[in-house]
Design an enzyme around this catalytic site. Sequence first.
Site: not given
Lengths: 207, 207
Positions: A52, A54, A58, A170
């Site tokens: 994913h 960010d 976040h 990530e």
Amino acid sequence: MKLYDITQTIDEHMTVYKNKAEKRPIINVTRTHNVGGVRESSITLDVHTGTHLDAPLHMQADGTTIDTMALEQLITRCKVFDFTHLDRGISKGDLDHHKIEKGDVVLFKTRNSFEDFFNPEFIYLEESGAKYLTGIGIKGVGTDGLGIERAQPGHPTHHTLFNSGVYVLEGLALKDVPVGEYELIALPLKLKGLDASPVRAVLIERD
Amino acid sequence: MKLYDITQTIDEHMTVYKNKAEKRPIINVTRTHNVGGVRESSITLDVHTGTHLDAPLHMQADGTTIDTMALEQLITRCKVFDFTHLDRGISKGDLDHHKIEKGDVVLFKTRNSFEDFFNPEFIYLEESGAKYLTGIGIKGVGTDGLGIERAQPGHPTHHTLFNSGVYVLEGLALKDVPVGEYELIALPLKLKGLDASPVRAVLIERD
């Protein structure tokens, strides 16, 4: 062209952050072929699931959201570095003898890519490494851990990166990817106002 | 490069198929910045929401699933055609004077792209058009309707396309895209065993 799929498979049994049950995907088949010949499904996903991207939101209350990420920067040259020998965070001293230049997107291949379980001691980017990279002026960083940092009070790695406009990928799956330069594609879903998105991330090696 | 984002925004107010309440996305903010400085969210999505890629499993019990789609075919040259003058389905007669060749990916820009509500009379691809295109040997088709067909008993357009290995992109946002040739990127999430996936679809015009 040769393509490497560097994305974790999303299913109900995948590895999730800290093994938290509430972070596990839920899949529902909402219609099956015996109803008019059509199958349909829905999925409930933590937006930080698996591979994913960010968004600054976040970690920063005034941060930008995932639907406003600059897509041109997510279709770009990148460099994969091997840190599989490390059993601790990646620091400035691990990075400063590598050829990292302004505008680069750098992806870290570590032992995380070889672990099919959540290891609370996952390899991450230390604050000193983040400061070194933002000093050079990179535009993005990617890791095969489910987080770019761990156990650093105040999340200085995230803040250092976001404050410099560096994006954070990530949960990459880099096990089968040799060190080298590639074209990266890692586009987020257009999720209005959210703090992250799962992505289908690939690396392309052109002839 | 110039990039066109041809993706619908995903939020709780977006247009969904037949305005069915159960197809509307649900967004939950699961953690806010006042808890350790971190914001997290989850989303519940029908996998056919907004801009999405169908897998053959959607219509065929023995069809392949979205996690097995060949990604190389979804990073590819494509052609955008203008059918904004039509107020009915796209038929063979609408297609056969256009330059469509074996291996092409063809995207249809219609009045659908200009309607921000669900129109039950949306423009679709008729069975005759699907047969014409599979006869040529195209590899993919995309539409700005939420379905590639409508009100055809037995779903012959989907079956004709899937039986020939032609992939189907639905819900494209083509309002601002001129007719022409582009590079398409439209990668599905790696959703194990499912019948579709939302995608972030873009067109690239290289200098």
